[in-house]
Design a protein around this motif. Sequence first.
Motif, short mmCIF file in Angstrom:
data_model
loop_
_atom_site.label_atom_id
_atom_site.label_comp_id
_atom_site.label_asym_id
_atom_site.label_seq_id
_atom_site.Cartn_x
_atom_site.Cartn_y
_atom_site.Cartn_z
N MET A 1 44.45 62.50 -19.85
CA MET A 1 43.17 62.23 -20.11
C MET A 1 42.06 63.15 -19.31
O MET A 1 41.01 63.03 -19.64
N SER A 2 42.77 63.71 -18.33
CA SER A 2 41.89 64.49 -17.35
C SER A 2 41.35 65.72 -18.03
O SER A 2 40.36 66.36 -17.50
N ASP A 3 41.89 66.04 -19.35
CA ASP A 3 41.25 67.36 -19.91
C ASP A 3 39.86 66.97 -20.79
O ASP A 3 39.67 67.94 -21.51
N ARG A 4 39.72 65.90 -20.84
CA ARG A 4 38.34 65.48 -21.51
C ARG A 4 36.91 65.92 -21.06
O ARG A 4 37.12 65.86 -19.70
N VAL A 5 36.19 66.65 -21.82
CA VAL A 5 35.13 67.11 -21.44
C VAL A 5 33.96 66.56 -22.60
O VAL A 5 34.38 66.50 -23.71
N VAL A 6 32.71 66.42 -22.05
CA VAL A 6 31.52 66.31 -22.82
C VAL A 6 30.83 67.54 -22.94
O VAL A 6 30.60 68.19 -22.11
N VAL A 7 30.45 67.96 -24.34
CA VAL A 7 29.47 68.94 -24.43
C VAL A 7 28.03 68.53 -24.14
O VAL A 7 27.62 67.60 -25.05
N ALA A 8 27.23 68.79 -23.06
CA ALA A 8 26.10 68.36 -22.86
C ALA A 8 24.92 69.46 -22.87
O ALA A 8 25.00 70.36 -22.38
N LEU A 9 23.77 68.96 -23.42
CA LEU A 9 22.60 70.03 -23.58
C LEU A 9 21.48 69.16 -23.23
O LEU A 9 21.02 68.07 -23.72
N ASP A 10 20.60 69.74 -22.49
CA ASP A 10 19.27 69.38 -21.81
C ASP A 10 18.00 70.30 -22.35
O ASP A 10 17.78 71.21 -21.86
N VAL A 21 31.07 68.77 -19.19
CA VAL A 21 31.12 67.62 -18.10
C VAL A 21 32.21 66.81 -18.40
O VAL A 21 32.50 66.38 -19.45
N ARG A 22 32.98 66.40 -17.23
CA ARG A 22 34.00 65.61 -17.28
C ARG A 22 33.44 64.34 -17.24
O ARG A 22 32.46 63.91 -16.70
N PRO A 23 34.54 63.21 -17.62
CA PRO A 23 34.12 62.11 -17.51
C PRO A 23 33.58 61.27 -16.14
O PRO A 23 32.94 60.29 -16.11
N GLY A 54 29.36 76.53 -29.50
CA GLY A 54 30.09 77.68 -28.65
C GLY A 54 30.76 77.13 -27.48
O GLY A 54 31.73 77.33 -26.99
N LEU A 55 30.07 76.17 -26.83
CA LEU A 55 30.71 75.26 -25.74
C LEU A 55 32.02 74.61 -25.99
O LEU A 55 32.99 74.75 -25.15
N ALA A 56 31.86 74.12 -27.17
CA ALA A 56 33.04 73.15 -27.45
C ALA A 56 34.14 74.17 -27.55
O ALA A 56 35.56 73.81 -27.42
N GLY A 57 34.04 75.40 -28.44
CA GLY A 57 35.19 76.54 -28.18
C GLY A 57 35.63 76.88 -26.95
O GLY A 57 36.64 77.19 -27.02
N LYS A 58 34.48 77.25 -26.10
CA LYS A 58 34.83 77.59 -24.81
C LYS A 58 35.80 76.66 -24.06
O LYS A 58 36.86 76.91 -23.43
N LEU A 64 40.71 72.36 -22.45
CA LEU A 64 39.89 71.15 -22.36
C LEU A 64 39.75 70.48 -23.68
O LEU A 64 39.88 71.44 -24.99
N THR A 65 39.56 69.27 -23.93
CA THR A 65 39.32 68.89 -25.15
C THR A 65 38.05 67.96 -25.24
O THR A 65 37.75 67.18 -24.54
N PRO A 66 37.16 68.72 -26.03
CA PRO A 66 35.76 68.14 -26.02
C PRO A 66 35.70 67.06 -26.76
O PRO A 66 36.23 66.90 -27.93
#
Length: 319
Positions: A1-10, A21-23, A54-58, A64-66
């Motif tokens: 579960m620790s490889d989950r990330v959110v793609v975040a844009l402001d 960003v990690r959970p 692009g970020l999801a691909g990186k 990591l898993t977006p």
Amino acid sequence: MSDRVVVALDVGGTGMKCALVRPDGVAVRTERHPTDASRGPAAVVDTILDVAEGLAGKARADGLTPVAIGVAVPGVVDEARGVAVWSANVGFRDVPLRDLAVRRLGLPTALGHDVRVGGLAEARLGAGRGADHVLFVAIGTGIAAAHVVDGVAAVGAHGAAGEIGHIMVRPDGPRCGCGRPGCLEAVASASAIGRRYAELAGGRPDAPVTAAAVAERAAAGEPLAAQVWRSAVEALADGLATGQALFDVRTIVLGGGLAQAGELLLVPLRAAVHERMTFHREPHLVAAALGDEAGCLGAALLALDTMTATRVLDHQEER
Ligand SMILES: [Zn+2]
């Protein structure tokens, strides 16, 4: 579960702050891209989707898993429908950003308001951490707030909660961008403070003075700067006292450019808020802790919250 990330844009008028960003709220990769809003809303939407993709691909390239996308934009945001209703400095009008992102990236997406998600992040990860009722107030070119209760920011019936900058504090004051005279942000935003000082000092309009410079000159004992700073602090205290009367929060977190004045702002403002409390309990008044990363972190938190809520609803429907 620790490889989950959110793609975040402001997404702001001039630039986009972006992160994976990690959970637990830690950004593992950050990027900045120009918004270049003058290209028009369609081009800005394309850039947002390109950057997110692009970020999801990186993320995937890094193992990591977006799992979701969180996007924050300024203006009026309908979070329930995922629509950027109106955003002057990005040029958005009724842009269904959530559905566009879901279609392009195939990931659950949440759309939030920049100050509300910033408040969410400060309340849960930053200066309001541990407090159940938090009012986050961002003071920059304008003034806006987020009321966060138990880690959830109130959105309002029309997506416009928290417009504390448009509380009238000086009926005979300068006209606000919204058209009314004497709004808090027309008197006490960083821009308003700089403008007021420049006016009174008879300076050239092409050489604006920043609010930070006014604060420093006031601290150094310059009478005009001290007078302008004092009247801005008084107006802010009036606005915050109204906020406290409405929301009875435990902590008020001040963010945005003006909060960088630190103790030069906090010390006189605490005293002025204290003077205005009658039977109300006085809130803790503190500076924001997350800097300009708050919007990105908050967008990620909102996306994770939305995923969890959706999963609970799906589960209920299955039963
Ligand atoms: Zn106004």
